[in-house]
Scaffold this motif. Sequence first.
Motif, PDB file in Angstrom:
ATOM      1  N   ALA A   1      21.762 -34.864  16.593  1.00 33.10           N
ATOM      2  CA  ALA A   1      21.400 -34.451  17.775  1.00 33.10           C
ATOM      3  C   ALA A   1      20.620 -32.904  17.558  1.00 33.10           C
ATOM      4  CB  ALA A   1      22.613 -34.142  18.638  1.00 33.10           C
ATOM      5  N   ASP A   2      19.997 -32.511  18.529  1.00 32.96           N
ATOM      6  CA  ASP A   2      19.451 -31.084  18.451  1.00 32.96           C
ATOM      7  C   ASP A   2      20.284 -29.954  18.166  1.00 32.96           C
ATOM      8  OD1 ASP A   2      16.808 -32.634  18.575  1.00 32.96           O
ATOM      9  OD2 ASP A   2      16.683 -32.020  20.727  1.00 32.96           O
ATOM     10  N   ASP A   3      21.323 -30.053  18.748  1.00 34.59           N
ATOM     11  CA  ASP A   3      22.302 -29.036  18.586  1.00 34.59           C
ATOM     12  C   ASP A   3      23.367 -29.084  17.496  1.00 34.59           C
ATOM     13  OD1 ASP A   3      23.751 -31.439  19.771  1.00 34.59           O
ATOM     14  OD2 ASP A   3      24.441 -30.217  21.400  1.00 34.59           O
ATOM     15  N   ALA A   4      23.210 -29.950  16.596  1.00 32.94           N
ATOM     16  CA  ALA A   4      24.147 -30.300  15.524  1.00 32.94           C
ATOM     17  C   ALA A   4      24.058 -29.358  14.380  1.00 32.94           C
ATOM     18  CB  ALA A   4      23.889 -31.729  15.090  1.00 32.94           C
ATOM     19  N   ALA A   5      22.890 -28.413  14.358  1.00 33.62           N
ATOM     20  CA  ALA A   5      23.155 -27.665  13.162  1.00 33.62           C
ATOM     21  C   ALA A   5      24.386 -26.846  12.877  1.00 33.62           C
ATOM     22  CB  ALA A   5      21.941 -26.830  13.228  1.00 33.62           C
ATOM     23  N   ASP A   6      24.966 -26.034  13.960  1.00 30.25           N
ATOM     24  CA  ASP A   6      26.286 -25.254  13.569  1.00 30.25           C
ATOM     25  C   ASP A   6      27.408 -26.394  13.106  1.00 30.25           C
ATOM     26  OD1 ASP A   6      25.345 -22.867  14.184  1.00 30.25           O
ATOM     27  OD2 ASP A   6      26.502 -22.673  16.040  1.00 30.25           O
ATOM     28  N   PHE A   7      27.210 -27.443  13.568  1.00 28.99           N
ATOM     29  CA  PHE A   7      28.571 -28.433  13.233  1.00 28.99           C
ATOM     30  C   PHE A   7      28.288 -28.706  11.770  1.00 28.99           C
ATOM     31  CE2 PHE A   7      30.726 -32.080  12.416  1.00 28.99           C
ATOM     32  CZ  PHE A   7      32.005 -32.026  12.972  1.00 28.99           C
ATOM     33  N   ILE A   8      27.072 -29.132  11.372  1.00 29.39           N
ATOM     34  CA  ILE A   8      26.839 -29.204   9.949  1.00 29.39           C
ATOM     35  C   ILE A   8      27.059 -28.212   9.047  1.00 29.39           C
ATOM     36  CG2 ILE A   8      24.899 -29.933   8.449  1.00 29.39           C
ATOM     37  CD1 ILE A   8      23.535 -31.569  10.604  1.00 29.39           C
ATOM     38  N   GLY A   9      26.381 -26.945   9.601  1.00 29.95           N
ATOM     39  CA  GLY A   9      26.865 -25.857   8.674  1.00 29.95           C
ATOM     40  C   GLY A   9      28.156 -25.555   8.566  1.00 29.95           C
ATOM     41  N   MET A  10      28.968 -25.668   9.678  1.00 33.66           N
ATOM     42  CA  MET A  10      30.499 -25.522   9.578  1.00 33.66           C
ATOM     43  C   MET A  10      31.245 -26.411   8.539  1.00 33.66           C
ATOM     44  SD  MET A  10      33.476 -27.319  10.477  1.00 33.66           S
ATOM     45  CE  MET A  10      33.388 -28.391  11.832  1.00 33.66           C
ATOM     46  N   THR A  11      30.544 -27.777   8.378  1.00 37.56           N
ATOM     47  CA  THR A  11      31.404 -28.693   7.580  1.00 37.56           C
ATOM     48  C   THR A  11      30.898 -28.256   6.305  1.00 37.56           C
ATOM     49  OG1 THR A  11      30.961 -30.556   9.140  1.00 37.56           O
ATOM     50  CG2 THR A  11      31.351 -31.065   6.703  1.00 37.56           C
ATOM     51  N   LEU A  12      29.890 -27.627   5.808  1.00 39.10           N
ATOM     52  CA  LEU A  12      29.273 -27.417   4.513  1.00 39.10           C
ATOM     53  C   LEU A  12      30.085 -26.089   3.855  1.00 39.10           C
ATOM     54  CD1 LEU A  12      25.479 -27.745   4.696  1.00 39.10           C
ATOM     55  CD2 LEU A  12      27.148 -29.227   3.465  1.00 39.10           C
ATOM     56  N   ALA A  13      30.505 -25.238   4.961  1.00 42.43           N
ATOM     57  CA  ALA A  13      31.210 -24.047   4.836  1.00 42.43           C
ATOM     58  C   ALA A  13      32.735 -24.525   4.424  1.00 42.43           C
ATOM     59  CB  ALA A  13      31.124 -22.942   5.825  1.00 42.43           C
ATOM     60  N   ARG A  14      33.173 -25.462   5.211  1.00 46.15           N
ATOM     61  CA  ARG A  14      34.445 -26.034   5.023  1.00 46.15           C
ATOM     62  C   ARG A  14      34.733 -26.483   3.581  1.00 46.15           C
ATOM     63  NH1 ARG A  14      36.437 -31.064   4.292  1.00 46.15           N
ATOM     64  NH2 ARG A  14      38.422 -31.823   5.093  1.00 46.15           N
ATOM     65  N   ASN A  15      33.677 -27.390   3.275  1.00 44.60           N
ATOM     66  CA  ASN A  15      33.759 -28.005   1.812  1.00 44.60           C
ATOM     67  C   ASN A  15      33.763 -26.905   0.783  1.00 44.60           C
ATOM     68  OD1 ASN A  15      34.075 -30.424   3.416  1.00 44.60           O
ATOM     69  ND2 ASN A  15      31.881 -31.076   2.727  1.00 44.60           N
ATOM     70  N   GLU A  16      32.885 -25.666   0.866  1.00 44.36           N
ATOM     71  CA  GLU A  16      32.812 -24.741  -0.037  1.00 44.36           C
ATOM     72  C   GLU A  16      34.016 -24.020  -0.306  1.00 44.36           C
ATOM     73  OE1 GLU A  16      29.861 -21.336  -1.364  1.00 44.36           O
ATOM     74  OE2 GLU A  16      29.233 -22.639   0.121  1.00 44.36           O
ATOM     75  N   ILE A  17      34.598 -23.537   0.874  1.00 44.75           N
ATOM     76  CA  ILE A  17      35.983 -23.105   0.753  1.00 44.75           C
ATOM     77  C   ILE A  17      36.980 -23.907   0.160  1.00 44.75           C
ATOM     78  CG2 ILE A  17      38.027 -22.185   2.413  1.00 44.75           C
ATOM     79  CD1 ILE A  17      35.483 -21.689   4.553  1.00 44.75           C
ATOM     80  N   TYR A  18      37.181 -25.201   0.430  1.00 41.17           N
ATOM     81  CA  TYR A  18      38.104 -25.915   0.034  1.00 41.17           C
ATOM     82  C   TYR A  18      37.894 -25.939  -1.553  1.00 41.17           C
ATOM     83  CZ  TYR A  18      39.935 -27.064   4.484  1.00 41.17           C
ATOM     84  OH  TYR A  18      40.263 -27.013   5.821  1.00 41.17           O
ATOM     85  N   ARG A  19      36.706 -26.118  -2.104  1.00 37.34           N
ATOM     86  CA  ARG A  19      36.396 -26.265  -3.370  1.00 37.34           C
ATOM     87  C   ARG A  19      36.694 -25.104  -4.175  1.00 37.34           C
ATOM     88  NH1 ARG A  19      31.020 -26.453  -2.979  1.00 37.34           N
ATOM     89  NH2 ARG A  19      31.204 -28.750  -2.088  1.00 37.34           N
ATOM     90  N   GLU A  20      36.357 -23.773  -3.508  1.00 41.13           N
ATOM     91  CA  GLU A  20      37.011 -22.706  -4.176  1.00 41.13           C
ATOM     92  C   GLU A  20      38.512 -22.379  -4.262  1.00 41.13           C
ATOM     93  OE1 GLU A  20      33.546 -19.355  -2.383  1.00 41.13           O
ATOM     94  OE2 GLU A  20      35.386 -19.688  -1.419  1.00 41.13           O
ATOM     95  N   ILE A  21      39.202 -23.045  -3.370  1.00 46.29           N
ATOM     96  CA  ILE A  21      40.523 -23.009  -3.517  1.00 46.29           C
ATOM     97  C   ILE A  21      41.088 -23.847  -4.766  1.00 46.29           C
ATOM     98  CG2 ILE A  21      42.732 -23.393  -2.363  1.00 46.29           C
ATOM     99  CD1 ILE A  21      41.049 -22.516   0.222  1.00 46.29           C
TER     100      ILE A  21
END
Length: 359
Positions: free
Chosen positions: A20-40
Motif C-alpha cells: 500500500a502507498d502508506d506502508a513505508a513507516d510499517f516497513i521501516g518499523m519492522t526493519l528497526a525492530r529486527n535490527e534492535i533484536y539483532r543488537e541484543i
Amino acid sequence: MSTLTTVEFRPLTIPASVDADDAADFIGMTLARNEIYREIAGDDDDAMTPEQLLPHYQSNPDEIRLIWVVVDAGRIVGRIGVDLPLEGESKNAYWIVELLRSHHGRGIGTAAYALVEDAARAHGRTVLQSWAEHPDAPGTRLEAPTGFGSVPEDRAARFYARHGYTLEQVERKSALDLTASRDAVDRILDSATAAAAGYHVVQWVAPTPDEYLEGYAWAKSRMSTDVPTAAMEFDEETWDAERLKRHDQRYLDGGQTALVTVAVEDATGTVVAFNELVIGRDLTAATHQEDTLVLKEHRGHRLGQLVKTAGLARWRSIAPDSPRVITYNAEENRPMLDINEAIGFVPVSYSGAWKKTID
C-alpha cells in the motif's frame, strides 16, 4: 505528535498491505525492530518480515494496540507500543520501548515512556507490565522474588527501576538443535506414548479443523490461568471458535506455517494438552515453539513430553532445514523446563518481567 530535539514520535499507520502507498513507516518499523533484536541477541532468530508481522497489527476485537515510531532525521530508529487487552474490566497494559543502540543515552527512552503512561491512564489501566531481554554480563545481579533466576543490573534494568518498576519473574530463552536432538526426541516420544494410556495425539497445520475449534479454544484460554506467572497479572481470557479462527488467520495471512499437536482424552474426546510450532516462509530459519500447556487436571501422564516430541517428529517433514527451535519458559516452571532439558533444549538468554502499579 511529540518531539525531542530532532526526534519525532509518530503514530504508526497500519497499512492494508505492505504494497500500500502508506506502508513505508510499517516497513521501516519492522526493519528497526529486527535490527534492535539483532543488537541484543546477536542473531536473527526473532526477525520477521513486514508480511509476517502486519497481520498481527491489524485491528481485532480482542485488544487495542497503540504504536508509535521513533523518527530521527527522517529515519525510523525505534518504536513504542502499548497493548490493551479487552477482557472484561481489564486494568492491564503491556508495553515496549525499543531503540537502536546508537540512540541510547539521549533521553529518548524516557520521553517515549511518558507516552506509555499517558496511554495507560487514558484507557483506565493501572497495572503496567513489560519484558526485556538481559544479556549476561558481569557485576551486580537482581534476583527474581520467585527464587528462580536473576538478571544483570544492566541499562534496561536501571531504566525500569528508575521509572518505578520491580522485577517479578525471570524467563529463560532456550534453543534446541533439531539435528542433534533426533534420537532423544524419538526415545522420549516412544516412552511418553506408552505412558499416556487413555490419550491419543492429533495434529494439524493451521487452520484448525472445525471438529477441534471449541476444544482447542478452551485449552488456549487456560494459558492465562494455568501457567506460572509470579506476581505478574493477566486477565482470564475468553476463547471461542471465532477468536481461534482470527488467531489462525493471522498466521495464514503472514505466510507462516503453524503446526498444532494436541493430546485428546479417549473417553471424552476432550483436548487436554497442546503444543505449537511456527515458522515463516523461509524454511531454513529458526522455528518458534509458542504455547505449550497441559491442563492441570490431566497432569502426571507425561502429556507434555508427548505433545512436544510428537510435534518435533512431525516437524521434520514440514521444515527439514530449520536448524533449531526457540522457546521461552518461566524459570520456576520446572516441570516444563525438565521436559525441555531432557529433549535437548539449552539456555540461550534470560528476560526480566517487570511491573508497576499506577494510580
